[in-house]
Design an enzyme around this catalytic site. Structure first.
Site, short mmCIF file in Angstrom:
data_model
loop_
_atom_site.label_atom_id
_atom_site.label_comp_id
_atom_site.label_asym_id
_atom_site.label_seq_id
_atom_site.Cartn_x
_atom_site.Cartn_y
_atom_site.Cartn_z
N ASN A 17 0.86 -1.19 0.00
CA ASN A 17 0.00 0.00 0.00
C ASN A 17 0.90 1.25 0.00
OD1 ASN A 17 -1.46 2.29 1.16
ND2 ASN A 17 -3.13 0.85 1.52
N LYS A 20 0.32 3.78 2.92
CA LYS A 20 0.92 3.36 4.19
C LYS A 20 2.44 3.48 4.13
CE LYS A 20 -2.58 0.09 5.86
NZ LYS A 20 -2.82 -1.32 6.27
N ASP A 76 -1.78 -3.54 10.27
CA ASP A 76 -3.15 -3.84 9.83
C ASP A 76 -4.04 -2.83 10.52
OD1 ASP A 76 -4.68 -5.74 8.12
OD2 ASP A 76 -5.89 -5.87 9.93
N HIS A 162 -5.76 9.28 3.04
CA HIS A 162 -6.27 8.26 2.13
C HIS A 162 -7.40 7.51 2.83
CE1 HIS A 162 -4.07 5.06 4.37
NE2 HIS A 162 -3.17 6.00 4.53
N LYS A 185 -1.84 15.23 11.32
CA LYS A 185 -2.55 13.97 11.53
C LYS A 185 -1.75 13.04 12.43
CE LYS A 185 -4.18 9.85 9.09
NZ LYS A 185 -4.27 9.16 7.79
#
Length: 210
Positions: A17, A20, A76, A162, A185
């Site tokens: 990803n 990430k 995860d 995202h 964030k």
């Protein structure tokens, strides 16, 4: 057990990803690690058959550690909506379909909330969950968990981040994750918990491993 990393050590990020990967690279940039991703190495993506965030994090980290013979770090994560009995949870990405379309995924969440009559802010509580797993090739690992509570807004606001970020407003803030810069964030620093679920799990990782 305890796993320690030092400057110059190689760490495989068990992810394909890109979102990430960028977040992890940003958070790890000051620690001098030699970072490479599973995607960069062309490793296959293991099937995520777990029913919890911990199970899936372990599956990914151990697959990467076994394939490379090196230390691997996986993540995860997902969003759990209280009015939807914790859904989508571990199926957060699956709700976006293939190829991933999180605009559709956010609309699905909104439609289900409307069906439930969850239109008031106090009926739209949710939390982002993150689990990091640091795994060794010998099968041992360490687990780090982070949680960011908040509420869901509609329509989505902001184009940063995202996934479901544009519809998630963390507790104590008037902006969504989608309106925040990466720095705001995550807001991670040594000795500071951070704001996002991933930053909070990462703070525990740094404390125990780096």
């Amino acid at each position: 057990m305890t796993i320690r990393l030092k400057r110059g050590d190689r760490l495989v990020l068990a992810t394909h990803n890109k979102g990430k990967l960028v977040e992890f690279q940003d958070m790890l940039k000051d620690f001098g690690l030699d970072i490479v991703s599973a995607g960069d190495l062309g490793l296959p993506e293991p099937e995520e058959t777990g029913t919890t965030f911990i199970e899936n994090a372990r599956l990914k980290a151990h697959a990467a550690a076994k394939a490379t013979g090196e230390i691997a770090l996986s993540d995860d994560s997902g969003i759990s909506v209280d009015a939807l009995d914790g859904q989508p949870g571990v199926y957060t990405a699956d709700w976006a379909g293939v190829p991933r379309n999180f605009t559709n995924a956010m609309q699905k969440v909104q439609d289900l909330l409307v069906e439930k009559g969850a239109t008031e802010p106090n009926q739209r509580t949710a939390q982002f969950n993150a689990v990091l797993c640091l795994a060794l090739p010998d099968g041992t690992d360490m687990i780090f968990e982070g949680l960011a509570p908040g509420m869901l807004v509609w329509p989505p606001v902001g184009d940063s981040g995202h996934g479901y970020d544009p519809m998630f407003k963390p507790d104590g803030y008037e902006k969504t994750f989608g309106q925040m810069s990466a720095e705001e964030k995550h807001s991670w620093a040594p000795g500071k918990e951070g704001l996002s679920h991933r930053a909070r799990a990462f703070a525990k990782f740094v404390k125990d491993v780096l």
